[in-house]
Design a protein around this motif. Structure first.
Motif, PDB file in Angstrom:
ATOM      1  N   ALA A  68      44.694  42.038  35.953  1.00 19.35           N
ATOM      2  CA  ALA A  68      44.478  41.220  34.754  1.00 19.35           C
ATOM      3  C   ALA A  68      43.195  41.629  34.044  1.00 19.35           C
ATOM      4  O   ALA A  68      42.259  42.140  34.657  1.00 19.35           O
ATOM      5  CB  ALA A  68      44.399  39.754  35.149  1.00 19.35           C
ATOM      6  N   THR A  92      43.765  37.518  31.163  1.00 21.69           N
ATOM      7  CA  THR A  92      43.928  36.088  31.300  1.00 21.69           C
ATOM      8  C   THR A  92      44.061  35.428  29.929  1.00 21.69           C
ATOM      9  O   THR A  92      43.232  35.659  29.035  1.00 21.69           O
ATOM     10  CB  THR A  92      42.736  35.493  32.081  1.00 21.69           C
ATOM     11  OG1 THR A  92      42.763  35.984  33.406  1.00 21.69           O
ATOM     12  CG2 THR A  92      42.765  33.983  32.100  1.00 21.69           C
ATOM     13  N   GLY A 298      38.274  47.814  43.729  1.00 23.07           N
ATOM     14  CA  GLY A 298      37.740  49.083  44.213  1.00 23.07           C
ATOM     15  C   GLY A 298      38.759  50.149  44.534  1.00 23.07           C
ATOM     16  O   GLY A 298      38.424  51.134  45.210  1.00 23.07           O
ATOM     17  N   SER A 320      39.287  49.058  37.204  1.00 23.38           N
ATOM     18  CA  SER A 320      38.181  50.012  36.995  1.00 23.38           C
ATOM     19  C   SER A 320      38.603  51.439  37.320  1.00 23.38           C
ATOM     20  O   SER A 320      38.150  52.395  36.668  1.00 23.38           O
ATOM     21  CB  SER A 320      36.973  49.634  37.863  1.00 23.38           C
ATOM     22  OG  SER A 320      36.617  48.293  37.628  1.00 23.38           O
TER      23      SER A 320
HETATM   24  C1  LIG Z   1      36.480  44.347  31.749  1.00 22.02           C
HETATM   25  C2  LIG Z   1      37.180  43.538  32.776  1.00 22.02           C
HETATM   26  C3  LIG Z   1      37.836  42.367  32.405  1.00 22.02           C
HETATM   27  C4  LIG Z   1      38.492  41.601  33.358  1.00 22.02           C
HETATM   28  N1  LIG Z   1      39.151  40.476  32.962  1.00 22.02           N
HETATM   29  C5  LIG Z   1      39.858  39.766  33.877  1.00 22.02           C
HETATM   30  C6  LIG Z   1      40.631  38.653  33.476  1.00 22.02           C
HETATM   31  O1  LIG Z   1      40.708  38.298  32.304  1.00 22.02           O
HETATM   32  N2  LIG Z   1      41.300  37.964  34.442  1.00 22.02           N
HETATM   33  C7  LIG Z   1      41.272  38.335  35.768  1.00 22.02           C
HETATM   34  O2  LIG Z   1      41.906  37.689  36.598  1.00 22.02           O
HETATM   35  N3  LIG Z   1      40.551  39.407  36.155  1.00 22.02           N
HETATM   36  C8  LIG Z   1      39.867  40.125  35.251  1.00 22.02           C
HETATM   37  N4  LIG Z   1      39.165  41.219  35.651  1.00 22.02           N
HETATM   38  C9  LIG Z   1      39.139  41.577  37.097  1.00 22.02           C
HETATM   39  C10 LIG Z   1      40.205  42.611  37.438  1.00 22.02           C
HETATM   40  O3  LIG Z   1      41.493  42.110  37.210  1.00 22.02           O
HETATM   41  C11 LIG Z   1      40.111  43.058  38.902  1.00 22.02           C
HETATM   42  O4  LIG Z   1      40.496  41.992  39.739  1.00 22.02           O
HETATM   43  C12 LIG Z   1      38.706  43.489  39.283  1.00 22.02           C
HETATM   44  O5  LIG Z   1      38.144  44.284  38.271  1.00 22.02           O
HETATM   45  C13 LIG Z   1      38.679  44.276  40.582  1.00 22.02           C
HETATM   46  O6  LIG Z   1      39.488  45.416  40.508  1.00 22.02           O
HETATM   47  P1  LIG Z   1      38.911  46.884  40.157  1.00 22.02           P
HETATM   48  O7  LIG Z   1      37.801  47.152  41.112  1.00 22.02           O
HETATM   49  O8  LIG Z   1      40.114  47.780  40.331  1.00 22.02           O
HETATM   50  O9  LIG Z   1      38.453  46.829  38.757  1.00 22.02           O
HETATM   51  C14 LIG Z   1      38.496  42.005  34.719  1.00 22.02           C
HETATM   52  C15 LIG Z   1      37.849  43.187  35.077  1.00 22.02           C
HETATM   53  C16 LIG Z   1      37.200  43.959  34.133  1.00 22.02           C
HETATM   54  C17 LIG Z   1      36.515  45.222  34.569  1.00 22.02           C
END
Ligand SMILES: Cc1cc2nc3c(=O)[nH]c(=O)nc-3n(C[C@H](O)[C@H](O)[C@H](O)COP(=O)(O)O)c2cc1C
Length: 347
Positions: A68, A92, A298, A320
Protein backbone atom coordinates in the motif's frame (compact mmCIF):
# COMPACT_ATOMS: atom_id res chain seq x y z
CA UNK A 1 16.96 -5.77 -17.54
CA UNK A 2 16.94 -4.81 -13.86
CA UNK A 3 20.62 -4.04 -14.34
CA UNK A 4 19.76 -1.31 -16.88
CA UNK A 5 17.40 0.34 -14.40
CA UNK A 6 19.97 0.25 -11.62
CA UNK A 7 22.81 1.45 -13.83
CA UNK A 8 21.10 4.23 -15.78
CA UNK A 9 17.46 5.01 -14.97
CA UNK A 10 17.83 5.07 -11.19
CA UNK A 11 20.78 7.46 -11.40
CA UNK A 12 18.70 9.82 -13.47
CA UNK A 13 15.59 9.61 -11.30
CA UNK A 14 17.53 9.97 -8.05
CA UNK A 15 18.71 13.41 -9.17
CA UNK A 16 15.13 14.60 -8.96
CA UNK A 17 12.81 15.32 -6.05
CA UNK A 18 11.40 11.98 -4.75
CA UNK A 19 7.76 13.03 -4.61
CA UNK A 20 7.98 14.64 -8.03
CA UNK A 21 9.35 11.39 -9.46
CA UNK A 22 6.62 9.37 -7.76
CA UNK A 23 3.86 11.61 -9.10
CA UNK A 24 5.38 11.47 -12.59
CA UNK A 25 5.56 7.66 -12.43
CA UNK A 26 1.88 7.42 -11.46
CA UNK A 27 0.87 9.93 -14.16
CA UNK A 28 2.88 8.06 -16.82
CA UNK A 29 1.47 4.71 -15.69
CA UNK A 30 -2.05 6.15 -15.91
CA UNK A 31 -1.46 7.32 -19.46
CA UNK A 32 0.35 4.14 -20.53
CA UNK A 33 -2.35 1.78 -19.25
CA UNK A 34 -4.85 3.29 -21.69
CA UNK A 35 -2.78 1.93 -24.59
CA UNK A 36 -3.41 -1.82 -24.71
CA UNK A 37 -0.32 -2.56 -26.78
CA UNK A 38 1.85 -0.90 -24.12
CA UNK A 39 0.24 -3.00 -21.39
CA UNK A 40 0.88 -6.11 -23.47
CA UNK A 41 4.50 -5.12 -24.06
CA UNK A 42 5.10 -4.48 -20.34
CA UNK A 43 3.52 -7.85 -19.51
CA UNK A 44 5.77 -9.54 -22.05
CA UNK A 45 9.05 -8.14 -20.72
CA UNK A 46 8.17 -8.80 -17.07
CA UNK A 47 6.78 -12.29 -17.62
CA UNK A 48 7.99 -15.02 -15.26
CA UNK A 49 6.82 -18.41 -14.05
CA UNK A 50 3.51 -18.35 -12.20
CA UNK A 51 3.25 -19.67 -8.65
CA UNK A 52 -0.49 -19.96 -8.07
CA UNK A 53 -1.46 -19.68 -4.41
CA UNK A 54 -4.85 -19.53 -2.75
CA UNK A 55 -4.93 -17.42 0.39
CA UNK A 56 -8.04 -16.30 2.32
CA UNK A 57 -10.13 -17.88 -0.43
CA UNK A 58 -8.55 -15.71 -3.16
CA UNK A 59 -6.53 -17.14 -6.02
CA UNK A 60 -3.25 -15.26 -6.59
CA UNK A 61 -1.07 -15.97 -9.61
CA UNK A 62 2.01 -15.54 -7.44
CA UNK A 63 2.68 -14.50 -3.83
CA UNK A 64 4.44 -11.17 -4.58
CA UNK A 65 2.25 -8.08 -4.26
CA UNK A 66 2.60 -4.32 -4.38
CA UNK A 67 2.44 -2.79 -0.89
CA UNK A 68 0.00 0.00 0.00
CA UNK A 69 0.97 3.63 -0.51
CA UNK A 70 2.32 3.38 -4.04
CA UNK A 71 -1.00 3.93 -5.81
CA UNK A 72 -2.92 5.82 -3.16
CA UNK A 73 -5.78 6.88 -5.45
CA UNK A 74 -6.23 3.52 -7.21
CA UNK A 75 -5.53 5.11 -10.57
CA UNK A 76 -2.67 3.13 -12.14
CA UNK A 77 -3.68 -0.43 -11.25
CA UNK A 78 -3.85 -1.82 -14.77
CA UNK A 79 -0.30 -0.72 -15.58
CA UNK A 80 1.03 -1.89 -12.21
CA UNK A 81 -0.57 -5.32 -12.64
CA UNK A 82 1.49 -5.64 -15.84
CA UNK A 83 4.73 -5.55 -13.80
CA UNK A 84 4.11 -9.17 -12.82
CA UNK A 85 2.63 -8.67 -9.35
CA UNK A 86 0.43 -11.43 -7.97
CA UNK A 87 -1.78 -8.78 -6.39
CA UNK A 88 -1.95 -5.07 -5.70
CA UNK A 89 -2.76 -3.37 -2.42
CA UNK A 90 -4.08 0.09 -3.29
CA UNK A 91 -4.63 3.11 -1.03
CA UNK A 92 -4.46 3.92 1.81
CA UNK A 93 -7.81 5.53 1.10
CA UNK A 94 -9.58 7.79 3.59
CA UNK A 95 -13.27 8.70 3.50
CA UNK A 96 -12.75 12.37 2.66
CA UNK A 97 -9.95 13.74 0.48
CA UNK A 98 -7.02 15.20 2.42
CA UNK A 99 -3.75 16.87 1.42
CA UNK A 100 -1.46 14.98 3.81
CA UNK A 101 1.47 16.56 5.65
CA UNK A 102 3.41 19.61 4.43
CA UNK A 103 6.20 18.96 1.91
CA UNK A 104 8.97 17.86 1.88
CA UNK A 105 7.68 14.57 3.28
CA UNK A 106 9.49 11.88 1.30
CA UNK A 107 13.24 11.24 1.62
CA UNK A 108 15.65 8.76 0.04
CA UNK A 109 18.40 7.28 2.19
CA UNK A 110 20.45 6.17 -0.80
CA UNK A 111 23.36 4.62 1.05
CA UNK A 112 20.99 2.49 3.09
CA UNK A 113 18.56 1.68 0.26
CA UNK A 114 15.81 3.07 2.44
CA UNK A 115 13.04 5.67 2.44
CA UNK A 116 11.61 7.89 5.14
CA UNK A 117 8.08 9.12 4.50
CA UNK A 118 5.63 11.23 6.42
CA UNK A 119 3.08 11.55 3.64
CA UNK A 120 0.13 11.45 6.07
CA UNK A 121 -2.46 9.67 3.89
CA UNK A 122 -2.51 12.27 1.12
CA UNK A 123 -5.32 11.02 -1.11
CA UNK A 124 -8.29 12.09 -3.15
CA UNK A 125 -10.81 10.34 -0.90
CA UNK A 126 -12.87 7.17 -1.16
CA UNK A 127 -15.38 8.33 -3.76
CA UNK A 128 -12.64 9.39 -6.15
CA UNK A 129 -10.73 6.13 -5.61
CA UNK A 130 -13.90 4.10 -6.20
CA UNK A 131 -14.61 5.97 -9.44
CA UNK A 132 -11.04 5.43 -10.68
CA UNK A 133 -11.05 1.76 -9.84
CA UNK A 134 -14.48 1.18 -11.35
CA UNK A 135 -13.10 2.32 -14.70
CA UNK A 136 -10.14 -0.08 -14.46
CA UNK A 137 -12.01 -3.22 -13.39
CA UNK A 138 -11.81 -6.07 -14.12
CA UNK A 139 -8.09 -6.34 -13.44
CA UNK A 140 -5.94 -9.39 -14.17
CA UNK A 141 -4.89 -9.72 -10.50
CA UNK A 142 -6.70 -9.49 -7.16
CA UNK A 143 -6.84 -6.08 -5.55
CA UNK A 144 -6.68 -5.25 -1.88
CA UNK A 145 -7.84 -1.87 -0.68
CA UNK A 146 -6.14 -0.31 2.29
CA UNK A 147 -8.42 1.83 4.42
CA UNK A 148 -7.36 4.45 6.94
CA UNK A 149 -8.65 7.34 9.02
CA UNK A 150 -8.98 11.00 8.11
CA UNK A 151 -6.51 13.13 10.07
CA UNK A 152 -9.26 15.44 11.36
CA UNK A 153 -11.37 12.59 12.68
CA UNK A 154 -11.12 11.99 16.45
CA UNK A 155 -10.13 8.59 17.83
CA UNK A 156 -13.69 8.12 19.16
CA UNK A 157 -15.02 8.61 15.64
CA UNK A 158 -12.40 6.35 14.06
CA UNK A 159 -14.49 3.14 13.81
CA UNK A 160 -17.27 5.03 12.00
CA UNK A 161 -14.79 6.75 9.68
CA UNK A 162 -13.16 3.43 8.69
CA UNK A 163 -16.56 1.77 8.24
CA UNK A 164 -17.84 4.54 5.97
CA UNK A 165 -14.68 4.25 3.85
CA UNK A 166 -15.14 0.50 3.63
CA UNK A 167 -18.75 0.90 2.51
CA UNK A 168 -17.71 3.15 -0.39
CA UNK A 169 -14.90 0.81 -1.46
CA UNK A 170 -16.46 -2.57 -0.72
CA UNK A 171 -17.54 -3.49 -4.25
CA UNK A 172 -14.14 -2.71 -5.71
CA UNK A 173 -11.71 -4.77 -3.61
CA UNK A 174 -11.03 -8.50 -3.31
CA UNK A 175 -9.74 -7.99 0.23
CA UNK A 176 -9.40 -5.08 2.66
CA UNK A 177 -6.38 -4.01 4.65
CA UNK A 178 -7.15 -2.08 7.81
CA UNK A 179 -4.26 0.29 8.26
CA UNK A 180 -3.70 1.05 11.94
CA UNK A 181 0.06 1.26 11.68
CA UNK A 182 1.04 4.38 9.76
CA UNK A 183 3.21 6.51 12.06
CA UNK A 184 2.11 9.66 10.24
CA UNK A 185 -1.44 10.03 11.53
CA UNK A 186 -1.63 11.14 15.15
CA UNK A 187 -2.53 8.32 17.57
CA UNK A 188 -3.39 5.92 14.75
CA UNK A 189 -1.15 3.25 16.16
CA UNK A 190 -2.96 3.34 19.51
CA UNK A 191 -5.65 1.33 17.68
CA UNK A 192 -3.49 -1.78 18.14
CA UNK A 193 -4.66 -2.05 21.76
CA UNK A 194 -6.91 -5.13 22.21
CA UNK A 195 -10.34 -3.60 22.90
CA UNK A 196 -9.74 -0.63 20.58
CA UNK A 197 -8.91 -2.99 17.74
CA UNK A 198 -12.01 -5.05 18.45
CA UNK A 199 -14.22 -1.93 18.40
CA UNK A 200 -12.61 -0.94 15.10
CA UNK A 201 -12.80 -4.20 13.17
CA UNK A 202 -16.06 -5.72 14.44
CA UNK A 203 -18.34 -3.24 12.63
CA UNK A 204 -16.37 -3.77 9.41
CA UNK A 205 -16.53 -7.56 9.68
CA UNK A 206 -20.26 -7.35 10.49
CA UNK A 207 -20.81 -5.16 7.44
CA UNK A 208 -18.94 -7.62 5.21
CA UNK A 209 -20.86 -10.57 6.68
CA UNK A 210 -24.11 -8.92 5.59
CA UNK A 211 -23.01 -8.51 1.96
CA UNK A 212 -23.69 -10.87 -0.95
CA UNK A 213 -19.96 -11.63 -1.15
CA UNK A 214 -18.13 -11.86 2.16
CA UNK A 215 -14.61 -10.58 1.55
CA UNK A 216 -11.51 -11.19 3.69
CA UNK A 217 -9.78 -8.65 5.92
CA UNK A 218 -6.18 -8.11 6.95
CA UNK A 219 -4.97 -5.77 9.69
CA UNK A 220 -1.62 -4.15 8.98
CA UNK A 221 0.51 -3.92 12.09
CA UNK A 222 3.50 -1.78 13.07
CA UNK A 223 6.98 -3.21 13.63
CA UNK A 224 7.36 -1.16 16.83
CA UNK A 225 4.65 -2.89 18.84
CA UNK A 226 4.87 -3.84 22.46
CA UNK A 227 4.69 -7.59 22.97
CA UNK A 228 1.27 -7.43 24.63
CA UNK A 229 -0.24 -5.47 21.72
CA UNK A 230 1.12 -7.97 19.21
CA UNK A 231 -0.27 -10.83 21.29
CA UNK A 232 -3.72 -9.26 21.57
CA UNK A 233 -3.83 -8.39 17.84
CA UNK A 234 -2.89 -11.99 16.98
CA UNK A 235 -5.48 -13.39 19.42
CA UNK A 236 -8.20 -11.18 17.96
CA UNK A 237 -7.18 -12.17 14.42
CA UNK A 238 -7.56 -15.85 15.30
CA UNK A 239 -10.87 -15.23 17.10
CA UNK A 240 -12.37 -13.19 14.29
CA UNK A 241 -10.69 -14.87 11.33
CA UNK A 242 -8.89 -11.91 9.79
CA UNK A 243 -5.32 -12.00 8.48
CA UNK A 244 -2.35 -9.83 9.48
CA UNK A 245 0.20 -7.87 7.47
CA UNK A 246 3.56 -7.57 9.21
CA UNK A 247 4.70 -4.83 8.94
CA UNK A 248 4.33 -1.16 8.14
CA UNK A 249 7.25 1.30 8.38
CA UNK A 250 9.19 1.85 11.61
CA UNK A 251 9.77 4.96 13.71
CA UNK A 252 13.03 3.45 14.93
CA UNK A 253 16.29 4.88 13.54
CA UNK A 254 18.52 2.22 15.13
CA UNK A 255 19.42 0.66 11.78
CA UNK A 256 20.41 3.90 10.00
CA UNK A 257 23.01 6.63 10.69
CA UNK A 258 22.14 9.04 13.54
CA UNK A 259 21.78 11.88 11.01
CA UNK A 260 18.32 10.56 10.10
CA UNK A 261 16.98 10.81 13.68
CA UNK A 262 15.80 14.35 13.04
CA UNK A 263 13.68 13.19 10.07
CA UNK A 264 10.22 12.32 11.34
CA UNK A 265 8.22 9.62 9.63
CA UNK A 266 8.25 5.93 8.82
CA UNK A 267 11.43 4.19 7.69
CA UNK A 268 11.17 1.48 5.04
CA UNK A 269 13.52 -0.53 2.84
CA UNK A 270 16.61 -2.56 3.72
CA UNK A 271 17.13 -1.29 7.30
CA UNK A 272 13.55 -2.34 8.16
CA UNK A 273 14.09 -5.93 7.09
CA UNK A 274 15.38 -7.48 10.31
CA UNK A 275 12.89 -5.78 12.61
CA UNK A 276 10.00 -6.57 10.29
CA UNK A 277 11.10 -10.20 9.95
CA UNK A 278 11.32 -10.53 13.73
CA UNK A 279 7.72 -9.31 14.08
CA UNK A 280 6.57 -11.58 11.22
CA UNK A 281 8.23 -14.57 12.89
CA UNK A 282 6.61 -13.78 16.26
CA UNK A 283 3.23 -13.28 14.60
CA UNK A 284 3.51 -16.61 12.76
CA UNK A 285 4.35 -18.33 16.05
CA UNK A 286 1.28 -16.75 17.68
CA UNK A 287 -1.28 -17.49 14.96
CA UNK A 288 0.13 -20.97 14.11
CA UNK A 289 -1.26 -21.06 10.57
CA UNK A 290 -4.84 -20.37 11.72
CA UNK A 291 -5.09 -17.06 9.81
CA UNK A 292 -3.27 -15.86 6.70
CA UNK A 293 -0.18 -13.66 6.96
CA UNK A 294 1.49 -11.21 4.62
CA UNK A 295 5.07 -10.05 5.03
CA UNK A 296 6.14 -6.51 4.15
CA UNK A 297 9.36 -4.67 4.99
CA UNK A 298 12.77 -4.70 3.39
CA UNK A 299 12.30 -7.04 0.45
CA UNK A 300 14.87 -6.15 -2.20
CA UNK A 301 15.42 -9.44 -4.07
CA UNK A 302 14.46 -13.09 -4.27
CA UNK A 303 16.39 -14.06 -1.15
CA UNK A 304 14.71 -11.45 1.06
CA UNK A 305 11.29 -12.41 -0.34
CA UNK A 306 11.90 -16.12 0.24
CA UNK A 307 12.98 -15.56 3.84
CA UNK A 308 9.58 -14.01 4.62
CA UNK A 309 7.77 -16.94 2.95
CA UNK A 310 9.90 -19.29 5.06
CA UNK A 311 9.11 -17.31 8.20
CA UNK A 312 5.41 -18.04 7.68
CA UNK A 313 4.11 -15.39 5.27
CA UNK A 314 1.57 -16.69 2.74
CA UNK A 315 2.09 -13.59 0.62
CA UNK A 316 4.70 -10.81 0.52
CA UNK A 317 4.60 -7.16 -0.51
CA UNK A 318 7.19 -4.72 -1.85
CA UNK A 319 7.46 -0.95 -1.99
CA UNK A 320 10.95 0.50 -1.38
CA UNK A 321 12.53 -2.39 -3.30
CA UNK A 322 10.64 -1.27 -6.37
CA UNK A 323 12.15 2.22 -6.05
CA UNK A 324 15.70 0.92 -5.60
CA UNK A 325 15.68 -2.20 -7.81
CA UNK A 326 13.18 -1.13 -10.46
CA UNK A 327 10.26 -2.54 -12.41
CA UNK A 328 11.81 -5.97 -13.00
CA UNK A 329 11.96 -6.74 -9.29
CA UNK A 330 8.94 -9.07 -9.29
CA UNK A 331 10.34 -11.01 -12.24
CA UNK A 332 13.70 -11.26 -10.45
CA UNK A 333 12.01 -12.53 -7.28
CA UNK A 334 9.93 -15.12 -9.16
CA UNK A 335 12.99 -16.34 -11.08
CA UNK A 336 14.82 -16.77 -7.78
CA UNK A 337 11.90 -18.74 -6.32
CA UNK A 338 11.98 -20.94 -9.42
CA UNK A 339 15.73 -21.53 -9.08
CA UNK A 340 15.20 -22.48 -5.44
CA UNK A 341 12.34 -24.85 -6.42
CA UNK A 342 10.01 -22.99 -4.07
CA UNK A 343 6.46 -24.29 -3.90
CA UNK A 344 3.63 -22.89 -1.80
CA UNK A 345 3.41 -24.92 1.41
CA UNK A 346 0.24 -26.89 2.07
CA UNK A 347 -1.22 -25.11 5.08
C1 LIG B 1 6.25 6.60 0.39
C2 LIG B 1 5.55 5.52 1.13
C3 LIG B 1 4.18 5.62 1.37
C4 LIG B 1 3.51 4.62 2.06
N1 LIG B 1 2.17 4.73 2.25
C5 LIG B 1 1.50 3.72 2.86
C6 LIG B 1 0.09 3.76 2.98
O1 LIG B 1 -0.57 4.69 2.54
N2 LIG B 1 -0.52 2.72 3.62
C7 LIG B 1 0.18 1.64 4.11
O2 LIG B 1 -0.42 0.73 4.67
N3 LIG B 1 1.52 1.59 3.98
C8 LIG B 1 2.18 2.58 3.36
N4 LIG B 1 3.53 2.50 3.21
C9 LIG B 1 4.26 1.32 3.78
C10 LIG B 1 4.46 0.23 2.73
O3 LIG B 1 3.24 -0.28 2.28
C11 LIG B 1 5.29 -0.93 3.28
O4 LIG B 1 4.54 -1.63 4.25
C12 LIG B 1 6.59 -0.46 3.92
O5 LIG B 1 7.20 0.53 3.13
C13 LIG B 1 7.58 -1.59 4.12
O6 LIG B 1 7.89 -2.22 2.91
P1 LIG B 1 9.20 -1.86 2.04
O7 LIG B 1 10.37 -1.98 2.95
O8 LIG B 1 9.17 -2.87 0.92
O9 LIG B 1 9.01 -0.48 1.55
C14 LIG B 1 4.23 3.49 2.53
C15 LIG B 1 5.59 3.39 2.27
C16 LIG B 1 6.26 4.38 1.58
C17 LIG B 1 7.73 4.23 1.33
Amino acid sequence: MGFLYRKFVRKLLFNLNPELVHDAVIKSARAAQRVEILNALVRLVTKAKDFPVTVAGIKFRNPVGLAAGFDKNCEAARFLAGLGFGFLELGTVTLRPQPGNPKPRLFRLREDKAIINRMGFNNAGAWDAARSLEKLLPLPVPVGISVGKNADCSMEEAPKNYLETLKVMYDFGDYFAVNISSPNTLQLRSLHGGEKLRRLVEPMLDFAAGQKKVKPFFVKIAPDLEEKDLESAAALAVEKGFGLIATNTTVSRDAVPAYWRSYEGGLSGKPLRELSNAVLGKTAALVKGRVPLMGSGGISDGKTALEKLQLGADLVQVYSGLVYEGPFLVKEILEYLERRHWAPPRR
